[in-house]
Structures are given as structure tokens and as C-alpha cells.
Design an enzyme around this catalytic site. Sequence first.
Site, mmCIF file in Angstrom:
data_model
loop_
_atom_site.group_PDB
_atom_site.id
_atom_site.type_symbol
_atom_site.label_atom_id
_atom_site.label_comp_id
_atom_site.label_asym_id
_atom_site.label_seq_id
_atom_site.Cartn_x
_atom_site.Cartn_y
_atom_site.Cartn_z
ATOM 1 N N THR A 185 47.279 39.003 28.601
ATOM 2 C CA THR A 185 45.926 39.322 29.045
ATOM 3 C C THR A 185 45.757 38.755 30.449
ATOM 4 O O THR A 185 45.808 37.544 30.651
ATOM 5 C CB THR A 185 44.882 38.711 28.095
ATOM 6 O OG1 THR A 185 45.091 39.239 26.784
ATOM 7 C CG2 THR A 185 43.475 39.025 28.552
ATOM 8 N N LYS A 193 40.530 30.794 28.649
ATOM 9 C CA LYS A 193 41.244 31.577 29.663
ATOM 10 C C LYS A 193 40.604 32.946 29.884
ATOM 11 O O LYS A 193 40.277 33.335 31.016
ATOM 12 C CB LYS A 193 42.707 31.746 29.261
ATOM 13 C CG LYS A 193 43.498 32.709 30.153
ATOM 14 C CD LYS A 193 44.926 32.846 29.687
ATOM 15 C CE LYS A 193 45.077 33.597 28.386
ATOM 16 N NZ LYS A 193 44.882 35.080 28.565
ATOM 17 N N LYS A 231 41.552 45.808 28.402
ATOM 18 C CA LYS A 231 41.724 44.609 27.576
ATOM 19 C C LYS A 231 40.660 43.570 27.895
ATOM 20 O O LYS A 231 40.149 42.892 26.991
ATOM 21 C CB LYS A 231 43.116 44.016 27.783
ATOM 22 C CG LYS A 231 43.379 42.733 26.980
ATOM 23 C CD LYS A 231 43.290 42.959 25.473
ATOM 24 C CE LYS A 231 43.435 41.679 24.656
ATOM 25 N NZ LYS A 231 44.775 41.086 24.706
#
Length: 305
Positions: A102, A246, A178
Amino acid sequence: MTRSSETKTAAVIGLGSMGYGMAASLLRKGFAVVGYDVVAANLDRLVKDGGQAAKSPAEAARDAQIVVCVVVNAAQTEQVLFGAFGVAETMPKGSVFISSATTDPAVVRKLAARLEETGRHYLDAPISGGAARAAQGELTIMASGSRAAFDGARDALDAMSAKLYELGDAAGIGAGFKMINQLLAGVHIAAACEAMALAAKQGLDLPKVYEVITASAGNSWMFENRMPHVLSGDYSPLSSVEIFVKDLGIIQDMARSERYPAPVAAAALQMYLAAAGAGMGRDDDSSVARIYAQLSGAKLPEKKN
């Protein structure tokens, strides 16, 4: 391992819960799989299941038509590609690098351009579905890249996914999709934790809350999937708090660069940061419920011995 001329070789870099499932799915579909991971036990497991272990990403990729990279972030992806033992120099010309981390779409575009200059293909292919679906070859893959990249990776993508979305002809588009998924997932988990901790504060029967909400309009996939962890008091990580530190951090960076307000995602990020700061960073992301409980005095179930 004896390979026929028909056998395709896939290197899998990163054999954690997702990467190992993807490697296992490739093995079941007849690929020769060579893996690399920093954890020796993961390599031993791959060998036991019929794969081969490599001592570096470069060694794993040496004869691979496909390299599947399942690491945590952009920095690790860049290291796998171009680091001291990176794959970019050893992948055969015309082979495909499938990147499933990602990552900020802008970073993906830079990495793709750099690799493609060497005569290799880059497929931007982030994944969703969790470890169980990875092991079953039933992931959702959000992919973008050139036609040559898709053509070269087709058999591997089919082996690893139940749903493959071909989202465009340029790397970075899949990463954009995503990040939208991760915004929603992170917010939904935080909201589910907030709701369950509030129910606990009221003294409600939490298993009954779960039963009622999962049959009602307030349900979400994340509520249904994560709240059993809270009910059992078991925060063993399936997806850790640090993942959303994150990912929601990337969302904030993207929003800031676009001068786009993202206040709901920002509020959720603060709860993940609080959980990480309280020493829960490597615990399951449903640990956000524990932060709400600590702040409010609510009592959540404890793990049974």
C-alpha cells in the site's frame, strides 16, 4: 526441484501472512515458487510446502518470469527493487514486477518509471481481503499497468485472486483505488471500536450488541470482522495498528498535497496513533477499542485462559 519447460517461476518477496498465502496459492496452481523473507521460519515453511528459499531478493528473482513483492511500504519496495540485493538487475528482461504494498500513487509512478527503463514491467497491484483469502487464492487485486505487464502476469494474478480489477494502463491508478479502500477501512474500524466501547460504558450485553448490529443498518464489514476480537479480548494481530498509522498517514499526505480536507480520516488516525503510543502498535487494529476504554473507564472483555 525438477521443472518442466512449461513451468513458470514466480519469486515472492515478503512471506508474512499475506505474502505466504499468495505464495501458497501460486504453488497450488503449478508455479515454481522461490521466496525470500527476513524471517527464517517463513522460508523453512515455504520449503516444507514445496517452494524454494533464496538468500536475497536478487537471488529469488534471477530466473523468475514474475516477481511478487508483498512488503509493508514504499521504502521497502524501493529497497527490494533497487537496494544492494535488489531484483531490478537480476529479473530477466521482459519479466513482471507485481507490487502489492500500500503506497502513495505518486511514489508508485516514480518506481514504475525507473524499473521500466531497464526493460522490465511494473504492475501496480495492491491487494485486499486478509490473510485467509490470501491463503485461498481469493484476494481482491486492484491492478493497473501496461498491457504487456498484465499479459505477463495474468496466470499469477488469476492464481492469487477471486476478483481482479484492471483499472488502467498506468501504474499508480491501482494505488489510488487502494488508498480509498484504506481510508474507509481505517475509519470503519475506528468507528466500530468507538461504538463497542460506548456500548461497554453503558453496561450493555456486548455479544448481544454484536448480534443486533450485524443484523442492522449500522453494520459494516469491519465491524463484523473486527469486533469478535474485542468480544474475546484477544488482540493477536491479523492486521496491526501500525498498518493504519501508515495508511491513514499516507491519506493525510495525499490530502494535504491536493489541498483536500479529510477530517474524518484525520480523527481516526489520531486514535491509531494513541494506540501505538500506548504500546499497542503491533497488536490487532481493533485495539483502538482499548484506547476508548482507557479514556472512558469502560470495561471490555478480557482474554480467557
